[in-house]
Write an enzyme that holds these catalytic residues in place. Structure first.
Site, PDB file in Angstrom:
ATOM      1  N   HIS A 227       0.827  -1.210   0.000  1.00  0.00           N
ATOM      2  CA  HIS A 227       0.000   0.000   0.000  1.00  0.00           C
ATOM      3  C   HIS A 227       0.865   1.265   0.000  1.00  0.00           C
ATOM      4  O   HIS A 227       0.570   2.220  -0.717  1.00  0.00           O
ATOM      5  CB  HIS A 227      -0.959   0.016   1.194  1.00  0.00           C
TER       6      HIS A 227
ATOM      7  N   HIS B 204      -9.483  -1.937  -4.417  1.00  0.00           N
ATOM      8  CA  HIS B 204      -8.369  -2.284  -3.537  1.00  0.00           C
ATOM      9  C   HIS B 204      -7.428  -3.289  -4.202  1.00  0.00           C
ATOM     10  O   HIS B 204      -6.198  -3.195  -4.072  1.00  0.00           O
ATOM     11  CB  HIS B 204      -8.825  -2.812  -2.176  1.00  0.00           C
TER      12      HIS B 204
ATOM     13  N   ASP C 177      -3.381  -2.901  -4.826  1.00  0.00           N
ATOM     14  CA  ASP C 177      -2.329  -3.887  -4.558  1.00  0.00           C
ATOM     15  C   ASP C 177      -1.495  -4.147  -5.812  1.00  0.00           C
ATOM     16  O   ASP C 177      -0.265  -4.265  -5.744  1.00  0.00           O
ATOM     17  CB  ASP C 177      -2.947  -5.226  -4.106  1.00  0.00           C
TER      18      ASP C 177
ATOM     19  N   HIS D  66      -1.120 -11.436  -4.785  1.00  0.00           N
ATOM     20  CA  HIS D  66       0.244 -10.891  -4.752  1.00  0.00           C
ATOM     21  C   HIS D  66       1.212 -11.832  -5.465  1.00  0.00           C
ATOM     22  O   HIS D  66       2.163 -11.387  -6.103  1.00  0.00           O
ATOM     23  CB  HIS D  66       0.695 -10.667  -3.312  1.00  0.00           C
TER      24      HIS D  66
END
Ligand code: ZN
Length: 305
Positions: free
Chosen positions: A102, A258, A262, A285
């Site tokens: 973030h 969101h 990321d 991720h």
């Protein structure tokens, strides 16, 4: 206790620093001056203070673990990726820093190429679960252009990674764009898509405020596994079968925004944004950083001819 960044209610639309900018060209930039922010890490639950300082041309973004002997440095680059379980963790030797995405997204999204990030613990604080505090702190201290151009890269062929029906792809495009899709059985989330062009909408308003989200039925399991010790209804949106446990949402499609946040943070580990359309679906991720690794390899191969 979270320390509020200075002037948290910054009027973003009238701040020229927050005008939409193409992030793929122009001069390198750094902060005008430093700022400090502290809070609790999502996974470790530890209280950490972060001090973000200006850095010289070509330095990139570097984490410094000031709590460890010799204050080891960890470069925010794809070569430092250590593990990607629920958040992105970087390491250089024994020194590690977790949940970097973030803060890195806010720096990259606001066009900061060079910064020194000192922290006195193992994890970047989650704050309110979004990048809003970081973006506001950066805008508050200001950004300055440095006397060297950014490195640029124009993607000429598609690159992709996938796992089952999840994927992240980079496609040739005239300007940088991010598009993300998610699909959840929970009706409050369902199927959502969002597309963001940095040249048309600024990161601080369109992406930074979107908070981390979690599924109520998975939270107990994560806690049992020793994860999300610092998680609470204050720093993550939680969704159950009956709907959101802690509304209201900041955007009707806050979850997918969101995920896009990321992705911006993970892709910024390239140390530049390629001129490309980055398209992701149900990714993680792990997939984000794999694509970043593949683009880094492609850049290296092309440079070596
Ligand atoms: Zn996140």
């Amino acid at each position: 206790m979270l320390s509020e960044p200075p002037n948290a209610s910054l009027p973003t639309s009238s701040n020229p620093l927050l005008a939409p900018v193409p992030l793929t060209s122009g001069s390198q930039q750094t902060l005008k001056t430093e700022f400090v922010c502290s809070g609790v890490g999502l996974h470790t639950g530890s209280q950490v203070q972060v001090r973000v300082l200006p850095a010289a041309i070509g330095q990139g973004r570097v984490f410094v673990r000031v709590d460890l002997p010799g204050a080891p440095e960890i470069a925010a680059s794809v070569a430092s990726v250590h593990q990607t379980m629920l958040s992105t963790e970087l390491a250089q030797g024994e020194a590690k820093v977790r949940t970097v995405e973030h803060l890195l997204a806010a720096l990259a999204g606001l066009g900061i190429d060079n910064a020194r990030i000192e922290l006195d613990g193992p994890e970047v604080p989650l704050l309110d679960g979004s990048a809003r505090c970081w973006a506001e702190a950066i805008a508050q201290v200001g950004v300055i252009a440095q006397t060297a151009p950014r490195q640029t890269y124009t993607l000429s062929e598609p690159i992709w990674v996938y796992e089952g029906d999840a994927f992240v792809a980079a496609l040739p495009a005239p300007e940088l764009r991010f598009t993300y899709g998610i699909d959840f059985d929970l009706p409050a989330i369902g199927n959502q898509w969002h597309s963001w062009s940095p040249a048309q909408e600024n990161f601080a308003e369109a992406i930074a405020p979107a908070r981390t989200f979690g599924l109520a039925h998975q939270i107990e399991q994560l806690r049992t596994n020793g994860l999300i010790k610092g998680g609470s209804l204050e720093n993550a949106l939680v969704c159950g079968a009956e709907g959101w446990l802690n509304p209201p949402l900041r955007f009707s499609n806050e979850p997918v925004r969101h995920k896009l946040l990321d992705l911006v943070g993970d892709l910024s580990l390239l140390n530049l944004f390629p001129c490309a359309h980055i398209l992701a679906y149900k990714a993680s991720h792990h997939l984000h950083t794999q694509l970043t690794q593949l683009i880094a390899q492609r850049m290296k191969d092309e440079e070596e001819g």
